[in-house]
Design a protein around this motif. Structure first.
Motif, short mmCIF file in Angstrom:
data_model
loop_
_atom_site.label_atom_id
_atom_site.label_comp_id
_atom_site.label_asym_id
_atom_site.label_seq_id
_atom_site.Cartn_x
_atom_site.Cartn_y
_atom_site.Cartn_z
N LEU A 1 0.86 -1.18 0.00
CA LEU A 1 0.00 0.00 0.00
C LEU A 1 0.90 1.23 0.00
O LEU A 1 1.82 1.33 0.81
N HIS A 2 0.63 2.16 -0.90
CA HIS A 2 1.38 3.41 -0.94
C HIS A 2 0.63 4.56 -0.28
O HIS A 2 1.23 5.53 0.18
N THR A 3 -0.69 4.48 -0.29
CA THR A 3 -1.55 5.56 0.16
C THR A 3 -2.77 4.96 0.84
O THR A 3 -3.20 3.85 0.48
N PRO A 4 -3.36 5.66 1.83
CA PRO A 4 -4.55 5.11 2.47
C PRO A 4 -5.75 5.02 1.53
O PRO A 4 -6.73 4.35 1.86
N LEU A 5 -5.68 5.65 0.36
CA LEU A 5 -6.73 5.43 -0.63
C LEU A 5 -6.86 3.94 -0.94
O LEU A 5 -7.97 3.43 -1.15
N GLN A 6 -5.72 3.23 -0.94
CA GLN A 6 -5.74 1.80 -1.23
C GLN A 6 -6.34 0.98 -0.10
O GLN A 6 -6.70 -0.18 -0.31
N PHE A 7 -6.43 1.55 1.10
CA PHE A 7 -7.13 0.84 2.19
C PHE A 7 -8.59 0.63 1.81
O PHE A 7 -9.17 -0.41 2.13
N VAL A 8 -9.17 1.62 1.19
CA VAL A 8 -10.60 1.56 0.86
C VAL A 8 -10.84 1.26 -0.61
O VAL A 8 -11.97 0.92 -1.00
N GLU A 9 -9.80 1.39 -1.44
CA GLU A 9 -9.86 1.04 -2.86
C GLU A 9 -8.71 0.08 -3.16
O GLU A 9 -7.74 0.42 -3.84
#
Length: 306
Positions: free
Chosen positions: A235-243
């Motif tokens: 994961l590079h960004t918390p956007l990837q936590f939800v996407e």
């Protein structure tokens, strides 16, 4: 001239069970990094997650990213997880070329000096995760941590060895990296190459999470009933936590990268583990929960902004 990053505040630390884990900041990454690294994370996608601003995205929807390591003492072992970009190295990315940062001083402020380190864990062998494996000493790239064992995934070691002739998606992005940051450590007899998984002790285990690279790995930590997982570039960004279907442009196997991300987030949600990526531009990590077939952020780690 050396590429000198702007000063970054003293890195934070937090408690996991009986342990104190430190984030050791190296540099903030230029704004241009977000669009080329995560091309599907457009401003329109970021707009659908307004909580990303201001810590993880700017007003224009450009993701904020950074480079950092983690340091922790577990059962008397001083451990550094990933080693960033490094100083004085010839890199294709001009933002990373011949850096001149105070990374080692920051590591020392976290109570970890190079001579004291027992284990260095490279979650994978990309340019921005192995740089401080070595430093230039009298014109020779020399292991920065002279007493340490460097744990590297064998699949990545073999994939990035130029002698094997692989053509990676990263193109020239990893040029010189094996030669100046991996081979010198191996030639010094300080590497431990592991295969399907590696148990360090009862509280620490490395597990494969392939896709971003063939040997990409995560480090799971348990202490006093708490858990954390160091995920490298899964994961590079918390956007990837939800996407979690959002990949970077450098994932060697995009399908496997997505599968590894879903699997890891599911484990983290089920175990309330603190998820710690290597490039978050704001808070250091978060706990996640399941939301239908996907995930949501349950709680942020209490970190200040960079």
């Amino acid at each position: 001239m050396p590429n000198s990053p702007r000063p970054i505040a003293t890195p934070p630390a937090w408690t996991v069970g009986d342990l104190r884990v430190h984030r050791v900041d190296e540099v903030t990454l230029p704004p241009a990094t977000g669009p080329w690294l995560l091309p599907s994370a457009t401003a329109q996608v970021v707009d659908q997650a307004p909580w990303l601003r201001p810590d993880f995205a700017d007003e224009a929807g450009v993701l904020r990213l950074a480079s950092h390591s983690f340091a922790v003492v577990v059962d008397g072992l001083r451990i550094v997880v990933d080693t960033g970009i490094g100083n004085g190295k010839s890199r294709a990315n001009p933002a990373w070329d011949h850096l001149d940062s105070d990374y080692l001083a920051r590591l020392a402020r976290a109570g970890v000096r190079p001579d004291d380190v027992d284990l260095v864990i490279n979650t994978h062998l990309h340019v921005d995760h192995v740089g401080w494996n070595t430093f230039l000493d009298g014109g020779v790239w020399t292991p920065t941590f002279p007493r340490a064992t460097y744990l590297m995934p064998r699949r990545d070691f073999e994939f990035w060895d130029p002698a094997r002739g692989h053509t990676p998606r990263l193109g020239r992005g990893n040029q010189n990296v094996f030669e100046d940051s991996v081979a010198p450590v191996h030639e010094a007899g300080q590497t431990l190459l592991w295969d399907d998984g590696h148990t360090i002790d009862a509280n620490l285990r490395l597990e494969l999470a392939p896709g971003h690279t063939p040997g990409s790995a995560v480090l799971k930590l348990a202490s006093g009933g708490d858990r954390a997982v160091f995920v490298g570039d899964l994961l590079h960004t918390p956007l990837q936590f939800v996407e979690p279907d959002v990949n970077s442009c450098f994932c060697e196997d995009p399908v496997r990268a997505r599968a590894s991300r879903h699997r890891l987030l599911g484990w983290a949600a089920d175990h309330r583990a603190l998820v710690l990526p290597a490039h978050l531009g704001g808070h250091g990590g978060a706990e996640v929960s399941r939301r239908g077939a996907g995930f949501a952020i349950r709680k942020w780690a209490p970190f200040s902004r960079l």
